[in-house]
Design a protein around this motif. Structure first.
Motif, PDB file in Angstrom:
ATOM      1  N   UNK A  88      69.594  62.682  62.960  1.00 52.79           N
ATOM      2  CA  UNK A  88      70.363  63.920  62.908  1.00 52.79           C
ATOM      3  C   UNK A  88      69.467  65.077  62.531  1.00 52.79           C
ATOM      4  N   UNK A  89      69.975  66.274  62.712  1.00 50.14           N
ATOM      5  CA  UNK A  89      69.271  67.448  62.193  1.00 50.14           C
ATOM      6  C   UNK A  89      69.542  67.494  60.694  1.00 50.14           C
ATOM      7  N   UNK A  90      68.478  67.263  59.914  1.00 50.62           N
ATOM      8  CA  UNK A  90      68.619  67.132  58.465  1.00 50.62           C
ATOM      9  C   UNK A  90      69.140  68.416  57.819  1.00 50.62           C
ATOM     10  N   UNK A 127      78.505  69.151  54.013  1.00 48.81           N
ATOM     11  CA  UNK A 127      77.284  68.816  53.276  1.00 48.81           C
ATOM     12  C   UNK A 127      76.141  68.637  54.277  1.00 48.81           C
ATOM     13  N   UNK A 128      74.932  69.050  53.892  1.00 48.45           N
ATOM     14  CA  UNK A 128      73.784  68.872  54.797  1.00 48.45           C
ATOM     15  C   UNK A 128      73.535  67.390  55.049  1.00 48.45           C
ATOM     16  N   UNK A 129      73.155  67.055  56.269  1.00 45.19           N
ATOM     17  CA  UNK A 129      72.943  65.646  56.634  1.00 45.19           C
ATOM     18  C   UNK A 129      71.865  65.011  55.754  1.00 45.19           C
ATOM     19  N   UNK A 130      70.881  65.815  55.338  1.00 49.32           N
ATOM     20  CA  UNK A 130      69.813  65.227  54.517  1.00 49.32           C
ATOM     21  C   UNK A 130      70.295  64.852  53.115  1.00 49.32           C
ATOM     22  N   UNK A 131      71.453  65.360  52.739  1.00 45.79           N
ATOM     23  CA  UNK A 131      72.004  65.019  51.421  1.00 45.79           C
ATOM     24  C   UNK A 131      72.940  63.807  51.494  1.00 45.79           C
ATOM     25  N   UNK A 141      76.826  58.565  62.147  1.00 45.49           N
ATOM     26  CA  UNK A 141      76.418  57.989  63.437  1.00 45.49           C
ATOM     27  C   UNK A 141      77.621  57.424  64.183  1.00 45.49           C
ATOM     28  N   UNK A 142      78.485  56.750  63.438  1.00 47.76           N
ATOM     29  CA  UNK A 142      79.699  56.212  64.062  1.00 47.76           C
ATOM     30  C   UNK A 142      80.604  57.339  64.542  1.00 47.76           C
TER      31      UNK A 142
END
Ligand code: ADP
Ligand code: MG
Length: 254
Positions: A88-90, A127-131, A141-142
């Motif tokens: 994903x884009x973090x 929330x940011x994907x990197x968190x 992902x699902x």
């Protein structure tokens, strides 16, 4: 029998190495099909062929009445997929990441909220994907696979790397999907025990070959006949693999 996916002698060779060897799968409409095999067995390669991400060397397949390769694009529209730890884009939020996929697929805006809801990420959408924790990333992902509620889901080891409670959560989620809408799920794992609680049918792959295909009941019968306790299918799976590996070594010596 009403099969939604069938493969006929599907084969993938890389130079002189055969990664998937003559695999004929039969996946019933509305079922959860557990595709089991040790690392390197050829599970991802098989799934990538079904998704048109890699071209078969031999054999063919039919998905929902459409035949590969003629109907490749039509086939893709019907499948949601999760292949090998999606990235994903973090620096974007979960919701923004899904919105990118939604635009590519030209789906309505509400499909993002629907998918977040299905995987239980609504309150973490901003929330940011990197968190995200690993479990949340798998759920995102699902959600990506579920956008637009495709009739077929191909999920490649969605529980990989998760702790037991994360595995439990994803398993329940996958199982609940069948009640939420009309779909068929092909899900892979290197552990039968992770899948046997939710799968209707099982295919066991080793070194690119399908060693077993049938219902869980068939596998239990098979276990009893081979002298195993029918309640320990993991042992049955591992012993099938070991037996096949031994036979391979013997053939290689001849
Ligand atoms: N692009 C490739 N080139 C060469 N070999 C590959 C390639 N992709 C996969 N393989 C090999 O094919 C076999 C099956 O891999 P894979 O389908 O990823 O197995 P699994 O998903 O069951 O772990 C492995 O031995 C792997 O190294
Ligand atoms: Mg794999």
């Amino acid at each position: 029998m009403n099969y939604i996916i069938t493969t006929e002698q599907l084969t993938k060779k890389y130079k002189n190495f055969t990664s998937v060897n003559d695999v004929s799968l039969h996946i019933r409409k509305g079922s959860i099909y557990g595709f089991i095999g040790p690392n390197g067995a050829g599970k991802s390669t098989t799934m990538k062929m079904l998704l048109g991400l890699t071209v078969p060397t031999n054999g063919s397949f039919t998905i929902d009445g459409k035949h590969f390769p003629d109907d490749r694009l039509v086939i893709l529209k019907e499948i949601g997929s999760f292949i090998e730890s999606p990235s994903f884009y973090a620096n974007l939020t979960g919701r923004e990441n899904l919105d990118i996929i939604r635009r590519i697929l030209r789906l309505s805006k509400s499909s993002v909220e629907d998918a977040l809801e299905l995987v239980g990420l609504t309150e973490f959408g901003d929330r940011l994907a990197k968190k995200y924790s690993l479990g949340m990333k798998q759920r995102l992902g699902l959600a990506g696979a579920l956008l637009g509620r495709p009739p077929i889901l191909i999920l490649d080891e969605p529980t990989n790397g998760l702790d037991p409670s994360g595995i439990h959560e994803i398993r329940n989620l996958v199982k609940s999907l069948l009640n939420l809408y009309d779909c068929t799920i092909l899900i892979s794992s290197h552990m039968l025990s992770e899948i046997e609680l939710i799968a209707d049918d099982i295919g066991i792959l080793n070194h690119g070959r399908l060693l077993f295909e049938g219902s869980l009941d068939d596998l239990r019968q098979n276990a009893l006949q081979s002298g195993f306790a029918a309640d320990n299918l993991e042992d049955v799976f591992l012993s099938m693999v070991e037996k096949d590996n031994t036979a391979r070594k013997q053939r290689a010596k001849l």
